[in-house]
Design an enzyme around this catalytic site. Structure first.
Site, PDB file in Angstrom:
ATOM      1  N   ALA A   1      44.198  43.725  39.169  1.00  0.00           N
ATOM      2  CA  ALA A   1      44.700  42.829  38.123  1.00  0.00           C
ATOM      3  C   ALA A   1      46.136  42.329  38.348  1.00  0.00           C
ATOM      4  O   ALA A   1      46.381  41.110  38.305  1.00  0.00           O
ATOM      5  CB  ALA A   1      44.552  43.510  36.767  1.00  0.00           C
TER       6      ALA A   1
ATOM      7  N   ASN B   1      37.430  47.540  32.822  1.00  0.00           N
ATOM      8  CA  ASN B   1      37.886  47.967  34.156  1.00  0.00           C
ATOM      9  C   ASN B   1      36.671  48.066  35.072  1.00  0.00           C
ATOM     10  O   ASN B   1      35.524  47.848  34.645  1.00  0.00           O
ATOM     11  CB  ASN B   1      38.630  49.308  34.054  1.00  0.00           C
ATOM     12  CG  ASN B   1      39.348  49.673  35.339  1.00  0.00           C
ATOM     13  OD1 ASN B   1      40.055  48.843  35.918  1.00  0.00           O
ATOM     14  ND2 ASN B   1      39.165  50.887  35.822  1.00  0.00           N
TER      15      ASN B   1
ATOM     16  N   ASP C   1      41.577  45.881  33.871  1.00  0.00           N
ATOM     17  CA  ASP C   1      41.628  44.442  34.158  1.00  0.00           C
ATOM     18  C   ASP C   1      41.930  43.641  32.904  1.00  0.00           C
ATOM     19  O   ASP C   1      42.397  42.506  32.986  1.00  0.00           O
ATOM     20  CB  ASP C   1      40.321  43.984  34.792  1.00  0.00           C
ATOM     21  CG  ASP C   1      40.226  44.541  36.201  1.00  0.00           C
ATOM     22  OD1 ASP C   1      39.790  45.696  36.352  1.00  0.00           O
ATOM     23  OD2 ASP C   1      40.667  43.844  37.132  1.00  0.00           O
TER      24      ASP C   1
HETATM   25  O1  MRU Z   1      37.163  44.029  41.596  1.00  0.00           O
HETATM   26  P1  MRU Z   1      38.560  44.548  41.747  1.00  0.00           P
HETATM   27  O2  MRU Z   1      38.741  45.396  42.957  1.00  0.00           O
HETATM   28  O3  MRU Z   1      39.586  43.449  41.638  1.00  0.00           O
HETATM   29  O4  MRU Z   1      38.755  45.493  40.492  1.00  0.00           O
HETATM   30  C1  MRU Z   1      39.992  46.119  40.319  1.00  0.00           C
HETATM   31  C2  MRU Z   1      39.985  47.099  39.221  1.00  0.00           C
HETATM   32  O5  MRU Z   1      39.046  47.220  38.474  1.00  0.00           O
HETATM   33  C3  MRU Z   1      41.227  47.885  39.008  1.00  0.00           C
HETATM   34  O6  MRU Z   1      40.915  49.134  38.465  1.00  0.00           O
HETATM   35  C4  MRU Z   1      42.097  47.133  38.009  1.00  0.00           C
HETATM   36  O7  MRU Z   1      42.387  45.845  38.469  1.00  0.00           O
HETATM   37  C5  MRU Z   1      43.353  47.840  37.725  1.00  0.00           C
HETATM   38  S1  MRU Z   1      44.418  47.694  39.076  1.00  0.00           S
HETATM   39  C6  MRU Z   1      45.832  48.050  39.003  1.00  0.00           C
END
Ligand code: MRU
Length: 329
Positions: free
Chosen positions: A46, A235, A225
């Protein structure tokens, strides 16, 4: 090095699809290249997506003098992935400067980057204090997906707390869940934990709740997210199962995310668009097909953890104890 940055008129990212085998830098000079990198998860997480959104608009402002094409390019950046609120928010912040010219857009995009850098350190301190308060001096934590520097610019969210606890000598170890289907835990978190020197073990996603039930995990700590007004946490898929496991085992379930992930304009998790990444990621593992021909699959990339399963949310500015009735807004 930084996961994402603006270097000599283009966006440079660490290519997260190449890790852990190769540490490769991708130079993205056009909006199309950036949008493609976001969709392929070459840049992901995110906070990093927020910076990508802002820098993507800076690229668009340089690439498209024509207003209609510029507007279409900004929209393509803003909507490259739907779930993490940071992406559209970062793009919107930079786009709000378009009338003042491309240098003003870039300046705002760099502010978004610099704010995320500062936020990471603040979350690390607040989160580490809270973990010690709730779990004592040497806890074993379970984390999911990747929330380290690769998901931000430097540092990270939940993994920055892990790193801070390790620096303080206040951590026994970590269980990292592999995070099917794209293995952000196995590929990226394992790579980062190794670099940090944190003792850890990898587990399949479905082992989490059982390890908690067996008393082998003292708290779950992960990122988000999008955090909705009522405290629902969106998330990486698998988060909800870990939250149910934590509730059943009676251990804290902690969410660490910058204020840029808090979306009080969205009332609850049910209102958040959940990205479906299509069947192929489920039907294949490491390039090889795992299911018989003709089998269909469903692939939600995220899930919603209801607020009543969340012990606390830690941002760069505050600790919100949902278990004690604190509210977000
Ligand atoms: O699909 P992604 O890899 O972008 O998903 C990321 C996540 O779900 C993380 O847990 C979330 O962005 C938190 S990151 C600091």
């Amino acid at each position: 090095m930084r996961t994402i940055d603006w270097v000599d008129g283009a966006v440079e990212i660490i290519d997260q699809t190449a890790l852990p085998e190769h540490t490769r830098v991708l130079r993205l000079s056009t909006v199309d290249e950036l949008v493609d990198a976001i969709r392929r998860l070459a840049v992901r997480g995110a906070p990093a997506l927020g910076v990508a959104g802002a820098l993507g608009v800076a690229l668009a402002a340089r690439q498209y003098p024509d207003q209609a094409r510029l507007a279409a390019a900004v929209e393509a950046v803003r909507t490259a992935r739907p779930t993490a609120v940071n992406l559209a928010r970062g793009a919107n912040r930079a786009a709000a400067r378009l009338a003042r010219g491309r240098d003003a857009v870039l300046a705002e995009a760099l502010r978004v980057r610099d704010e995320e850098i500062a936020r990471s350190a603040a979350q690390a301190r607040l989160g580490a204090d809270l973990v010690t308060e709730l779990c004592g001096p040497a806890p074993r934590l379970l984390t999911h997906c990747n929330t380290g520097a690769l998901a931000a610019v430097v540092g990270g969210t939940a993994l920055s707390v892990v790193a801070e606890l390790h620096r303080r000598g206040a951590l026994r170890g970590v269980v990292a869940s592999e995070t099917r289907p794209l293995l952000q835990g196995a590929r990226l978190t394992a790579w980062e934990l190794r670099q940090l020197g944190v003792p850890f073990q990898l587990a399949v996603d479905s082992a989490g709740p059982f390890l908690m039930a067996r008393g082998e995990v003292d708290a779950v700590i992960l990122g988000a997210d999008r955090i909705c007004a009522n405290g629902d946490v969106v998330n990486k898929v698998g988060t909800y199962a870990h939250a149910l496991g934590a509730a059943r085992a009676g251990i804290p379930f902690l969410v660490v995310a910058p204020e840029s992930t808090v979306d009080t304009a969205t009332a609850e998790g049910a209102a958040v668009p959940i990205e479906d990444r299509g069947r192929d990621e489920v039907l294949h593992f490491h390039g090889a097909r795992t299911a018989p021909d003709g089998v269909d699959a469903v692939n939600p990339a995220f899930d919603v953890t209801p607020h009543d399963l969340v012990t606390a949310i830690v941002t760069d500015q505050r600790v919100i104890r949902l278990d004690k009735g604190d509210a977000l807004a």
